[in-house]
Scaffold this motif. Structure first.
Motif, mmCIF file in Angstrom:
data_model
loop_
_atom_site.group_PDB
_atom_site.id
_atom_site.type_symbol
_atom_site.label_atom_id
_atom_site.label_comp_id
_atom_site.label_asym_id
_atom_site.label_seq_id
_atom_site.Cartn_x
_atom_site.Cartn_y
_atom_site.Cartn_z
ATOM 1 N N LEU A 1 15.518 97.900 -1.453
ATOM 2 C CA LEU A 1 14.273 97.638 -0.795
ATOM 3 C C LEU A 1 13.884 96.081 -0.976
ATOM 4 C CD1 LEU A 1 11.902 97.845 1.049
ATOM 5 C CD2 LEU A 1 10.694 98.668 -1.120
ATOM 6 N N ALA A 2 14.474 95.576 -2.283
ATOM 7 C CA ALA A 2 14.235 94.186 -2.440
ATOM 8 C C ALA A 2 15.227 93.364 -1.755
ATOM 9 C CB ALA A 2 14.511 94.038 -4.079
ATOM 10 N N THR A 3 16.517 93.816 -1.854
ATOM 11 C CA THR A 3 17.567 93.196 -1.126
ATOM 12 C C THR A 3 17.404 92.958 0.306
ATOM 13 O OG1 THR A 3 19.260 93.996 -2.638
ATOM 14 C CG2 THR A 3 19.855 93.152 -0.413
ATOM 15 N N LEU A 4 16.833 94.048 0.999
ATOM 16 C CA LEU A 4 16.356 94.014 2.409
ATOM 17 C C LEU A 4 15.194 93.104 2.589
ATOM 18 C CD1 LEU A 4 16.948 97.911 3.202
ATOM 19 C CD2 LEU A 4 18.144 95.900 4.039
ATOM 20 N N GLN A 5 14.120 92.952 1.723
ATOM 21 C CA GLN A 5 12.948 92.349 1.949
ATOM 22 C C GLN A 5 13.516 90.890 1.814
ATOM 23 O OE1 GLN A 5 10.333 94.006 -0.951
ATOM 24 N NE2 GLN A 5 9.208 95.245 0.568
ATOM 25 N N LYS A 6 14.423 90.599 1.065
ATOM 26 C CA LYS A 6 15.127 89.246 0.768
ATOM 27 C C LYS A 6 15.796 88.617 2.261
ATOM 28 C CE LYS A 6 16.459 87.932 -3.070
ATOM 29 N NZ LYS A 6 17.374 87.707 -4.308
ATOM 30 N N SER A 7 16.408 89.898 2.763
ATOM 31 C CA SER A 7 17.210 89.358 4.005
ATOM 32 C C SER A 7 16.295 89.229 5.286
ATOM 33 C CB SER A 7 18.281 90.668 4.183
ATOM 34 O OG SER A 7 18.757 90.497 5.605
ATOM 35 N N VAL A 8 15.337 90.120 5.316
ATOM 36 C CA VAL A 8 14.293 90.151 6.439
ATOM 37 C C VAL A 8 12.842 89.973 5.680
ATOM 38 C CG1 VAL A 8 13.411 90.824 8.761
ATOM 39 C CG2 VAL A 8 15.931 91.088 8.069
ATOM 40 N N PRO A 9 12.336 88.952 5.474
ATOM 41 C CA PRO A 9 11.130 88.859 4.592
ATOM 42 C C PRO A 9 9.856 89.166 5.544
ATOM 43 C CG PRO A 9 12.093 86.608 5.014
ATOM 44 C CD PRO A 9 12.925 87.576 5.235
ATOM 45 N N SER A 10 8.694 89.239 5.035
ATOM 46 C CA SER A 10 7.357 89.436 5.582
ATOM 47 C C SER A 10 6.885 88.191 6.031
ATOM 48 C CB SER A 10 6.775 90.425 4.729
ATOM 49 O OG SER A 10 6.116 89.697 3.413
ATOM 50 N N ASP A 11 7.613 86.906 5.624
ATOM 51 C CA ASP A 11 7.093 85.786 6.326
ATOM 52 C C ASP A 11 8.236 84.862 6.433
ATOM 53 O OD1 ASP A 11 7.960 84.820 3.714
ATOM 54 O OD2 ASP A 11 5.882 85.250 2.916
ATOM 55 N N GLN A 12 8.042 83.564 6.907
ATOM 56 C CA GLN A 12 9.218 82.866 7.256
ATOM 57 C C GLN A 12 9.925 82.306 6.309
ATOM 58 O OE1 GLN A 12 8.233 79.845 10.315
ATOM 59 N NE2 GLN A 12 6.839 81.017 11.238
ATOM 60 N N SER A 13 9.128 82.014 5.147
ATOM 61 C CA SER A 13 10.074 81.679 3.908
ATOM 62 C C SER A 13 11.008 80.632 4.145
ATOM 63 C CB SER A 13 10.787 82.712 3.194
ATOM 64 O OG SER A 13 9.756 83.420 2.868
ATOM 65 N N ILE A 14 10.679 79.439 4.940
ATOM 66 C CA ILE A 14 11.546 78.491 5.238
ATOM 67 C C ILE A 14 12.404 77.739 4.121
ATOM 68 C CG2 ILE A 14 11.774 76.381 6.298
ATOM 69 C CD1 ILE A 14 11.796 78.796 8.349
ATOM 70 N N PRO A 15 11.344 77.265 3.231
ATOM 71 C CA PRO A 15 11.868 76.418 1.828
ATOM 72 C C PRO A 15 13.060 77.325 1.327
ATOM 73 C CG PRO A 15 9.596 76.355 2.091
ATOM 74 C CD PRO A 15 9.897 77.435 3.076
ATOM 75 N N SER A 16 13.030 78.621 0.969
ATOM 76 C CA SER A 16 13.843 79.234 0.287
ATOM 77 C C SER A 16 15.209 79.457 1.038
ATOM 78 C CB SER A 16 13.211 80.726 -0.105
ATOM 79 O OG SER A 16 13.022 81.327 1.120
ATOM 80 N N PHE A 17 15.102 79.452 2.354
ATOM 81 C CA PHE A 17 16.174 79.414 3.379
ATOM 82 C C PHE A 17 16.900 78.145 3.257
ATOM 83 C CE2 PHE A 17 18.249 79.181 7.598
ATOM 84 C CZ PHE A 17 19.143 79.944 7.241
ATOM 85 N N VAL A 18 16.159 77.227 3.261
ATOM 86 C CA VAL A 18 16.802 75.857 3.469
ATOM 87 C C VAL A 18 17.469 75.573 1.944
ATOM 88 C CG1 VAL A 18 16.349 73.219 3.250
ATOM 89 C CG2 VAL A 18 15.093 74.973 5.005
ATOM 90 N N ASP A 19 17.010 75.879 0.734
ATOM 91 C CA ASP A 19 17.469 76.012 -0.539
ATOM 92 C C ASP A 19 18.938 76.681 -0.641
ATOM 93 O OD1 ASP A 19 15.510 74.348 -1.307
ATOM 94 O OD2 ASP A 19 14.428 76.101 -2.240
ATOM 95 N N GLU A 20 18.851 77.962 0.286
ATOM 96 C CA GLU A 20 20.155 78.671 0.235
ATOM 97 C C GLU A 20 21.096 78.018 0.952
ATOM 98 O OE1 GLU A 20 21.660 82.893 1.831
ATOM 99 O OE2 GLU A 20 19.625 82.515 1.849
ATOM 100 N N LEU A 21 20.618 77.155 2.097
ATOM 101 C CA LEU A 21 21.707 76.536 3.031
ATOM 102 C C LEU A 21 22.260 75.226 2.073
ATOM 103 C CD1 LEU A 21 19.733 76.180 6.436
ATOM 104 C CD2 LEU A 21 21.640 77.561 5.761
ATOM 105 N N TYR A 22 21.504 74.598 1.373
ATOM 106 C CA TYR A 22 21.999 73.618 0.619
ATOM 107 C C TYR A 22 22.813 74.127 -0.550
ATOM 108 C CZ TYR A 22 19.296 69.602 2.111
ATOM 109 O OH TYR A 22 18.492 68.502 3.025
ATOM 110 N N GLY A 23 22.638 75.118 -1.030
ATOM 111 C CA GLY A 23 23.537 75.718 -1.947
ATOM 112 C C GLY A 23 24.902 76.018 -1.287
#
Length: 234
Positions: free
Chosen positions: A72-94
């Motif tokens: 469930l935690a993996t799925l919630q990270k894949s499709v979260p309940s909010d936009q979570s743009i900063p964390s996704f941008v951090d992932e792109l930079y990584g």
């Protein structure tokens, strides 16, 4: 007929009446009660068996609870309940840093409400399609054509639980600079990261402002609004 015979016949009739009344008044109700008790006992036994089976299933599910929570935690990270743009941008930079690239620009547009997909009439459902190899485009001076959309002929996945009220897509575009092969690795990394990212367009061309190539990836990240998650944040 003498009186003795009359008394005997009368006594026999009285005995029959007494036996009949005893059956109706005493024995038959007891038999009915016993039958009802047997039926109730069978019903209770069936209920107990069902409860025991349910309890056994709960025990098995409880033992598997950590694995389910991890999934469930993996799925919630894949499709979260909010936009979570900063964390996704951090992932792109990584991903970019891992492939020796520099992110030169990124943008995120407003979320778009999900539009339910209507299955094409007459299209037969198929098994999960096998991934087909896509030829790697060779570097060229001309911009690389945009990536095509979903494979034609593959029936869309439709789920009545996903609606415009709880599901949205956020358009994201990111530009990178570096070796062409590394840009392709970055493209692959965006599609296999923690956050679900559907690539809708990709282009590349030799950089006009420095060495290497400039690549631009456009796609969608998704948000699944969960009432219980939204309530917990209030």
């Amino acid at each position: 007929m003498d009186k003795t015979r009359i008394w005997i016949i009368g006594a026999a009739v009285v005995m029959v009446v007494i036996v009949a009344l005893g059956w109706v008044v005493a024995i038959q109700p007891q038999l009915d009660s016993a039958s009802a008790a047997d039926t109730q006992t069978a019903s209770i036994a069936k209920t107990n068996a069902q409860s025991a089976a349910a309890l056994e299933q709960l025990k098995k599910d409880y033992k598997n609870l950590p694995a389910l929570q991890s999934k469930l935690a993996t799925l919630q990270k894949s499709v979260p309940s909010d936009q979570s743009i900063p964390s996704f941008v951090d992932e792109l930079y990584g991903i970019a840093a891992k492939n020796g690239l520099t992110i030169t620009n990124w943008t995120a547009a407003d979320a778009q409400a999900y539009k339910p997909v209507q299955p094409v009439a007459g299209s037969a459902p198929s098994a999960t399609p096998s991934p087909s190899a896509t030829p790697t485009p060779a570097p060229s001076v001309a911009p690389t054509p945009a990536v095509a959309g979903p494979t034609a002929g593959v029936p869309p996945v439709v789920n009545s639980l996903i609606t415009a009220a709880n599901f949205a897509a956020v358009p994201v575009t990111v530009s990178v600079n570096g070796p062409y092969a590394n840009i392709l690795e970055f493209l692959h990394g965006t599609q296999t990261g923690d956050r679900l990212f559907l690539v809708t367009a990709f282009s590349s061309a030799p950089s006009t402002s420095g060495p290497g190539f400039d690549g631009t990836v456009s796609g969608l990240i998704y948000v699944l609004t969960q009432p219980e998650a939204a309530a917990a944040k209030k």
